[in-house]
Write an enzyme that holds these catalytic residues in place. Sequence first.
Site, PDB file in Angstrom:
ATOM      1  N   GLU A  35      46.432  44.648  38.382  1.00  0.00           N
ATOM      2  CA  GLU A  35      46.312  43.293  37.833  1.00  0.00           C
ATOM      3  C   GLU A  35      47.642  42.785  37.282  1.00  0.00           C
ATOM      4  OE1 GLU A  35      44.091  41.188  38.306  1.00  0.00           O
ATOM      5  OE2 GLU A  35      42.735  42.589  39.263  1.00  0.00           O
ATOM      6  N   TYR A 118      42.576  35.817  31.830  1.00  0.00           N
ATOM      7  CA  TYR A 118      42.244  36.246  33.185  1.00  0.00           C
ATOM      8  C   TYR A 118      42.246  37.768  33.309  1.00  0.00           C
ATOM      9  CZ  TYR A 118      42.868  38.070  37.751  1.00  0.00           C
ATOM     10  OH  TYR A 118      42.741  38.873  38.838  1.00  0.00           O
ATOM     11  N   ASP A 136      40.873  32.949  38.135  1.00  0.00           N
ATOM     12  CA  ASP A 136      42.259  32.890  38.585  1.00  0.00           C
ATOM     13  C   ASP A 136      42.427  31.647  39.453  1.00  0.00           C
ATOM     14  OD1 ASP A 136      40.957  33.554  40.936  1.00  0.00           O
ATOM     15  OD2 ASP A 136      42.688  34.656  41.678  1.00  0.00           O
ATOM     16  N   CYS A 191      39.276  30.121  51.671  1.00  0.00           N
ATOM     17  CA  CYS A 191      39.418  28.851  50.949  1.00  0.00           C
ATOM     18  C   CYS A 191      40.815  28.788  50.342  1.00  0.00           C
ATOM     19  CB  CYS A 191      38.339  28.766  49.866  1.00  0.00           C
ATOM     20  SG  CYS A 191      38.148  27.130  49.132  1.00  0.00           S
ATOM     21  N   CYS A 198      37.825  26.392  56.927  1.00  0.00           N
ATOM     22  CA  CYS A 198      36.451  25.982  56.628  1.00  0.00           C
ATOM     23  C   CYS A 198      35.474  26.434  57.717  1.00  0.00           C
ATOM     24  CB  CYS A 198      36.385  24.470  56.436  1.00  0.00           C
ATOM     25  SG  CYS A 198      37.297  23.902  54.978  1.00  0.00           S
ATOM     26  N   CYS A 201      34.017  29.674  56.782  1.00  0.00           N
ATOM     27  CA  CYS A 201      33.537  29.780  55.404  1.00  0.00           C
ATOM     28  C   CYS A 201      32.023  29.925  55.326  1.00  0.00           C
ATOM     29  CB  CYS A 201      33.981  28.552  54.601  1.00  0.00           C
ATOM     30  SG  CYS A 201      33.454  28.634  52.867  1.00  0.00           S
ATOM     31  N   CYS A 207      29.274  23.187  50.698  1.00  0.00           N
ATOM     32  CA  CYS A 207      30.493  22.876  49.959  1.00  0.00           C
ATOM     33  C   CYS A 207      30.579  21.383  49.654  1.00  0.00           C
ATOM     34  CB  CYS A 207      31.715  23.314  50.769  1.00  0.00           C
ATOM     35  SG  CYS A 207      33.288  22.878  50.000  1.00  0.00           S
TER      36      CYS A 207
END
Length: 289
Positions: A35, A118, A136, A191, A198, A201, A207
């Site tokens: 991280e 985060y 995030d 995305c 798309c 997706c 969406c």
Amino acid sequence: MTGIHDPVLAWYDANKRVLPWREAGASPWAVMVSEFMLQQTPVNRVLPAYERWLARWPTPADLAAEAPGEAVRAWDRLGYPRRALRLHAAAQAIVERHGGEVPDDHAALLALPGVGTYTAAAIASFAFGQRHAVVDTNVRRVLARSLTGVAQPSISPTAADQRLAVSALPDDEATAARWAVASMELGALVCTARTPNCAGCPIRSRCAWVLAGSPPYDGPPRKGQTYEGTDRQARGRLLAVLRSASAPVAKAELDACWPDAVQRERALDGLVADGLVEPLARSRYRLPG
DNA sequence: CAACCGTGGCT
DNA sequence: TAGCCAAGGTT
């Protein structure tokens, strides 16, 4: 909105990347290291440094016992080297305050150097399976499009983003933890900011942005970050010299790496003030010992 | 809270 | 090519 959970979770199970910090054997410390490195640095550039780091320092205590300069050196060219210093300081705090074990408590995580909202949520969720909104840039974008119906999220994170992410969180803890990685991965792979895929997706039919006809971004202009000629570039040059040196470096050698003396001195002073560089006697410098 | 803090790949 | 962008945090 709960309608988007199942498709995204199923998509994740079928399409997730194989990453070392997601392996079953990955320790909380490994997740934490990943991280820190992933803060503003792409996965592909993190991978080699991550492997070397964990091989050398498999536990917080191993890193805490080292000189901070070794962390800066091992950080290599990941960028934002203050993260290396903070990770080192966080390791020391973990040894001092938590018996050498990465804490599983969100507040305790948040109190560690270099851990913000985060990262605390990410470690608690990814390493300990807890239910947190892990917000995030990927998640903000996924939610902005799928739920709010706009092309891009706000320029910087807002309280509204956080609220939206909390409201989108599955109730069940285990499902919430899966949703956190899955929604982030969707933002990273499908995305995306520039040219979202798309067609691939799993939630395109739900969406809000697609259903609105994929309207272009109409908010305030995004500030393009310049780099050439900045103090940041000067700092990078100076630190690169010190990173590759095995012995203290004479000032003259540092002088050679940046032409503008005023800016060079300012950059060097800044590095010293940040604790990234240690000044020694006779105008010599090194990474902090 | 806006500005600052690296580095490199991609379009 | 020159910008855009990348799993943020700190001051």
